[in-house]
Write a protein that holds these residues in place. Structure first.
Motif, PDB file in Angstrom:
ATOM      1  N   ILE A  84       0.847  -1.194   0.000  1.00  0.00           N
ATOM      2  CA  ILE A  84       0.000   0.000   0.000  1.00  0.00           C
ATOM      3  C   ILE A  84       0.876   1.234   0.000  1.00  0.00           C
ATOM      4  O   ILE A  84       1.536   1.540   1.002  1.00  0.00           O
ATOM      5  N   LYS A  85       0.918   1.938  -1.116  1.00  0.00           N
ATOM      6  CA  LYS A  85       1.768   3.127  -1.227  1.00  0.00           C
ATOM      7  C   LYS A  85       0.951   4.371  -0.847  1.00  0.00           C
ATOM      8  O   LYS A  85       0.722   5.286  -1.649  1.00  0.00           O
ATOM      9  N   ALA A  86       0.502   4.370   0.393  1.00  0.00           N
ATOM     10  CA  ALA A  86      -0.329   5.473   0.888  1.00  0.00           C
ATOM     11  C   ALA A  86       0.474   6.760   0.972  1.00  0.00           C
ATOM     12  O   ALA A  86       1.709   6.746   1.018  1.00  0.00           O
ATOM     13  N   ASN A  87      -0.233   7.870   1.034  1.00  0.00           N
ATOM     14  CA  ASN A  87       0.443   9.158   1.162  1.00  0.00           C
ATOM     15  C   ASN A  87       0.924   9.432   2.572  1.00  0.00           C
ATOM     16  O   ASN A  87       1.662  10.387   2.795  1.00  0.00           O
ATOM     17  N   HIS A  88       0.526   8.596   3.544  1.00  0.00           N
ATOM     18  CA  HIS A  88       0.910   8.881   4.932  1.00  0.00           C
ATOM     19  C   HIS A  88       0.943   7.605   5.765  1.00  0.00           C
ATOM     20  O   HIS A  88       0.024   6.792   5.711  1.00  0.00           O
ATOM     21  N   PHE A  89       2.022   7.467   6.553  1.00  0.00           N
ATOM     22  CA  PHE A  89       2.162   6.349   7.489  1.00  0.00           C
ATOM     23  C   PHE A  89       2.505   6.889   8.869  1.00  0.00           C
ATOM     24  O   PHE A  89       3.329   7.800   9.005  1.00  0.00           O
ATOM     25  N   ASN A  90       1.868   6.316   9.878  1.00  0.00           N
ATOM     26  CA  ASN A  90       2.191   6.639  11.268  1.00  0.00           C
ATOM     27  C   ASN A  90       3.166   5.592  11.777  1.00  0.00           C
ATOM     28  O   ASN A  90       2.959   4.391  11.589  1.00  0.00           O
ATOM     29  N   GLN A  91       4.227   6.050  12.454  1.00  0.00           N
ATOM     30  CA  GLN A  91       5.233   5.088  12.867  1.00  0.00           C
ATOM     31  C   GLN A  91       5.935   5.509  14.153  1.00  0.00           C
ATOM     32  O   GLN A  91       6.102   6.705  14.420  1.00  0.00           O
ATOM     33  N   VAL A  92       6.340   4.518  14.944  1.00  0.00           N
ATOM     34  CA  VAL A  92       7.147   4.799  16.126  1.00  0.00           C
ATOM     35  C   VAL A  92       8.560   5.158  15.670  1.00  0.00           C
ATOM     36  O   VAL A  92       8.964   4.851  14.544  1.00  0.00           O
ATOM     37  N   PHE A  93       9.302   5.785  16.560  1.00  0.00           N
ATOM     38  CA  PHE A  93      10.622   6.306  16.199  1.00  0.00           C
ATOM     39  C   PHE A  93      11.535   5.224  15.619  1.00  0.00           C
ATOM     40  O   PHE A  93      12.228   5.452  14.622  1.00  0.00           O
TER      41      PHE A  93
END
Length: 243
Positions: A84-93
């Protein structure tokens, strides 16, 4: 894919369903990254299949979420990025570089979760599945954290959990560091219709070029689990008054 910015501020709100995703995306006049949480799926494969539909609905402006910053979801989000080449990913450091490598492009936004410490100018970067359980947290200067984020391929600092305006002085310093290091700031946690404007104003005053405020539970209908489109429209009216 459409642009996910209308000026300096882009909303980040959750979708309770595909129909709700359509509603809030239109209510935001397409100036939103709409979140779907990886924690809500039994497997990575199930998430990928379902998120393909969200990608189409949102013209790529999907925000792949962890789920309340849950570090146990970090590798799942990173693995979703392979397909999934989404425009935004949430990620831990600690998993930003893994996600950047898997998404295989420089265009997707990948935020880097850092947490308040009670000391302005410093953030906790030990937000991964193991490091978050360490007896002694890793606390570094916000400027160092910003530079490490960029080293790993991150584009944003996600400051969470803010608990609204309870750590205002810390938010100011995070925003200044983002401005200095050309990063997007993503204030998250306890943001509602009442404090949204002030939080945005703090970031603007600090000189950030772009911000993605996350407004979640405060605008979600507790009975349906859907984000209220009328509240998204209210947020957009505030955005228009600021940019």
């Amino acid at each position: 894919m459409t642009n996910y910015y209308n000026g300096r501020i882009c909303l980040n709100v959750l979708a309770g369903s595909k129909e709700n995703a359509k509603e809030v995306y239109q209510a935001a006049e397409k100036n939103a990254l709409v979140g779907v949480l990886s924690i809500n799926y039994p497997t990575t494969e199930a998430a990928v299949e379902d998120m393909k539909d969200y990608m189409e609905i949102l013209e790529g402006n999907l925000s792949v979420g962890l789920g309340a910053g849950n570090p146990k979801q970090c590798l799942v989000v990173g693995d979703i990025a392979k397909d999934i080449k989404a425009n935004h990913f949430n990620q831990v450091f600690t998993s930003v570089a893994y996600t950047r490598a898997n998404v295989g492009n420089n265009e997707s936004l990948i935020n880097c979760l850092v947490s308040p410490t009670g000391k302005p100018g410093y953030v906790k970067i030990s937000t991964g599945p193991l490091s978050s359980q360490a007896e002694e947290p890793a606390i570094v200067s916000i400027d160092t954290a910003a530079k490490m984020c960029k080293d790993m391929g991150g584009t944003s600092l996600k400051f969470f959990p803010m608990k609204g305006l309870s750590c205002k002085e810390e938010l100011v310093e995070v925003a200044k560091a983002c401005a200095k290091n050309d990063l997007i700031i993503e204030p998250t946690g306890g943001i509602d219709l009442e404090n949204f404007k002030e939080i945005c104003e703090i970031c603007i005053a600090a000189g950030v070029n772009k911000m993605i405020p996350h407004v979640y539970s405060s605008i979600i209908d507790s009975e349906t689990g859907n984000t209220r489109p009328e509240d998204v429209k209210t947020l957009m009216d505030i955005v228009k008054s600021l940019v």
